[in-house]
Enzyme design. Structure first.
Site, mmCIF file in Angstrom:
data_model
loop_
_atom_site.group_PDB
_atom_site.id
_atom_site.type_symbol
_atom_site.label_atom_id
_atom_site.label_comp_id
_atom_site.label_asym_id
_atom_site.label_seq_id
_atom_site.Cartn_x
_atom_site.Cartn_y
_atom_site.Cartn_z
ATOM 1 N N HIS A 67 0.828 -1.364 -0.028
ATOM 2 C CA HIS A 67 0.026 0.018 0.277
ATOM 3 C C HIS A 67 1.201 0.962 0.294
ATOM 4 O O HIS A 67 2.238 1.374 0.753
ATOM 5 C CB HIS A 67 -1.320 -0.009 0.664
ATOM 6 C CG HIS A 67 -0.207 -0.386 2.826
ATOM 7 N ND1 HIS A 67 0.176 1.055 3.258
ATOM 8 C CD2 HIS A 67 -0.158 -1.275 3.393
ATOM 9 C CE1 HIS A 67 0.527 0.745 4.423
ATOM 10 N NE2 HIS A 67 0.060 -0.592 4.401
ATOM 11 N N ASP A 69 0.197 3.983 1.091
ATOM 12 C CA ASP A 69 -0.447 5.040 2.039
ATOM 13 C C ASP A 69 -0.638 5.107 3.409
ATOM 14 O O ASP A 69 0.624 3.511 3.349
ATOM 15 C CB ASP A 69 -2.401 5.328 2.077
ATOM 16 C CG ASP A 69 -2.738 4.001 2.594
ATOM 17 O OD1 ASP A 69 -2.849 3.037 2.283
ATOM 18 O OD2 ASP A 69 -3.781 3.903 3.223
ATOM 19 N N ASP A 91 6.127 1.027 7.176
ATOM 20 C CA ASP A 91 4.374 0.741 7.552
ATOM 21 C C ASP A 91 2.615 1.758 6.237
ATOM 22 O O ASP A 91 3.179 2.291 6.412
ATOM 23 C CB ASP A 91 3.431 0.467 8.004
ATOM 24 C CG ASP A 91 2.265 0.404 8.385
ATOM 25 O OD1 ASP A 91 1.442 -0.943 7.072
ATOM 26 O OD2 ASP A 91 1.561 0.365 9.035
ATOM 27 N N GLU A 116 -4.777 1.544 2.571
ATOM 28 C CA GLU A 116 -5.347 0.385 3.646
ATOM 29 C C GLU A 116 -5.630 0.461 4.705
ATOM 30 O O GLU A 116 -5.986 -0.132 4.945
ATOM 31 C CB GLU A 116 -3.908 -0.271 3.220
ATOM 32 C CG GLU A 116 -4.097 -1.606 3.791
ATOM 33 C CD GLU A 116 -3.606 -1.881 5.266
ATOM 34 O OE1 GLU A 116 -3.408 -2.919 6.096
ATOM 35 O OE2 GLU A 116 -2.911 -0.272 5.749
ATOM 36 N N GLU A 117 -4.954 2.265 4.753
ATOM 37 C CA GLU A 117 -4.876 2.387 6.542
ATOM 38 C C GLU A 117 -5.732 2.872 6.875
ATOM 39 O O GLU A 117 -6.495 3.144 8.154
ATOM 40 C CB GLU A 117 -4.316 3.526 6.887
ATOM 41 C CG GLU A 117 -2.472 3.034 6.754
ATOM 42 C CD GLU A 117 -2.304 2.200 7.522
ATOM 43 O OE1 GLU A 117 -2.615 1.865 8.591
ATOM 44 O OE2 GLU A 117 -0.827 1.857 7.204
ATOM 45 N N GLU A 140 3.423 -5.777 3.660
ATOM 46 C CA GLU A 140 3.479 -5.937 5.047
ATOM 47 C C GLU A 140 4.564 -5.567 5.780
ATOM 48 O O GLU A 140 4.848 -6.970 5.312
ATOM 49 C CB GLU A 140 2.162 -5.837 5.414
ATOM 50 C CG GLU A 140 1.075 -5.713 4.997
ATOM 51 C CD GLU A 140 0.266 -4.053 5.923
ATOM 52 O OE1 GLU A 140 1.421 -3.590 6.406
ATOM 53 O OE2 GLU A 140 -0.233 -3.579 5.232
ATOM 54 N N HIS A 318 3.281 2.811 12.901
ATOM 55 C CA HIS A 318 2.786 3.917 12.683
ATOM 56 C C HIS A 318 3.415 4.578 14.756
ATOM 57 O O HIS A 318 2.646 5.825 15.035
ATOM 58 C CB HIS A 318 1.007 3.414 13.761
ATOM 59 C CG HIS A 318 0.332 3.246 13.098
ATOM 60 N ND1 HIS A 318 -1.442 2.332 13.342
ATOM 61 C CD2 HIS A 318 0.518 2.249 11.177
ATOM 62 C CE1 HIS A 318 -1.670 2.081 11.545
ATOM 63 N NE2 HIS A 318 -0.650 1.754 10.773
#
Length: 345
Positions: A67, A69, A91, A116-117, A140, A318
């Site tokens: 992903h 984003d 991530d 995705e997030e 991931e 994150h």
């Protein structure tokens, strides 16, 4: 389809460029443009689809996908002591760049998906817009020696209750009490088992709770946003039935459902990864994650073998100190190239 050779620094340059280009969910355009430019510079056709995904189709022996984003957060981008610091380094722009590089080198299909997030809208568009490939590697962080085979699912909803306003001395249950009582019953239903792995349990979690008198002073309202993580032994529907069984006056709008996924460690993609990791001096480890990923979305529709893989420590997802060891990134590119070559043979 044959690939195009990359110079030694091209993959590292790409991951630094992607991490340096902010792309919180809904703002992926600039980062996606960098990906398109990378593929075109190496002789591959690439474009943005209607959802905003970057598509570079080629040999569908395997689709490499991650992903674009990230979650919000401003972490100064720098390379220090062999580590790349910045939002998304783990991530999942490390995975995204490694897969783009491996796709160019080996000539396999690639997709960089958006959202995705938030809601996996890019992955959901992809499964509607193209046929299933022969295999999928979802990107991931797993660590370069790790192979993720399973994710729990998700059931998310909004509980709402309303009651008449009354003096707090009265014994009648108000909406706030109804909400607390319902959620307490749900938590009791899924009480943690200290002897079982978290992956095999339902984890209920309230994320937002609000309550109080309405502006007209005539009623009491309570709302609660809740999420329940769903292990493979249950379907989201079964978990929903158990949670609904404890309702006591309120209602729940269940607005998001993601099914759990568990792939066999003997599927062709997992076997290819074990061989590739050993071939580069590593000791492969099979993982199960307690959250969700786009692999849940792909596995629900595409009947093909798949795993999730990528460089980085998922504990830094994150996090304010998100960073990626570039030596690990290099290893992951090599592993992905070996996997793609094996699946093409």
């Amino acid at each position: 389809m044959s690939g195009a050779a990359l110079d030694a620094d091209a993959a590292r340059d790409l991951v630094v460029e992607l991490v340096s280009t902010p792309s919180p969910s809904g703002e992926e355009d600039a980062c996606a443009a960098e990906l398109v430019e990378f593929f075109e510079a190496h002789g591959r056709e690439a474009w943005r689809d209607d959802a905003g995904n970057v598509r570079a189709p080629a040999d569908d022996a395997v689709l490499l996908t991650s992903h674009v984003d990230t979650v919000p957060g401003d972490i100064p981008v720098e390379v220090r002591d062999g580590e790349l610091w910045g939002r998304g380094s783990v991530d999942a722009k490390g995975s995204l760049a490694a897969m783009a590089a491996a796709a160019v080198e080996t000539g396999v299909s690639f997709a960089g998906v958006v959202g995705e997030e938030v809601d996996s809208r890019g992955a959901r568009h992809l499964i509607e817009d193209r046929d299933a490939p022969d295999a999928v590697v979802n990107g991931e962080p797993s660590g370069w020696e790790g192979i993720t085979l399973g994710y729990r699912g998700l059931l998310a909803g909004r509980y709402v209750a309303t009651s008449e306003q009354g003096h707090s001395s009265r014994p009648d249950e108000n909406a706030i009490q109804s909400a607390i009582k319902w959620w307490s019953a749900v938590e009791s239903e899924f009480e943690p088992d200290e002897w079982a792995p978290v992956f095999e349990q339902v984890t209920p979690k309230p994320t937002v709770m609000e309550g109080g008198s309405t502006p007209d002073g005539l009623s009491v309202e309570a709302t609660m946003e809740v999420q329940l993580r769903v292990p493979p032994k249950f379907t989201p529907g079964e978990v929903r039935e158990m949670a609904d069984g404890h309702l006591n006056g309120g209602t729940v709008n269940w607005y998001d459902t993601v099914h759990p996924v568990m792939q066999s460690p003997r599927n062709p993609v997992a076997r290819a990864f074990r061989a590739a990791i050993r071939g580069t001096g590593g000791d492969p480890t099979m993982l199960r994650k307690t959250g969700t990923s786009d692999m849940n979305v792909f596995a629900r529709v595409w009947d093909c073998p798949m795993v999730t893989y990528g460089p980085g420590d998922s504990d830094l997802d994150h996090a304010p100190n998100e960073h990626l060891a570039l030596a690990e990134f290099d290893r992951s590119v090599e592993v992905l190239e070996r996997v793609a070559d094996r699946l093409q043979s």
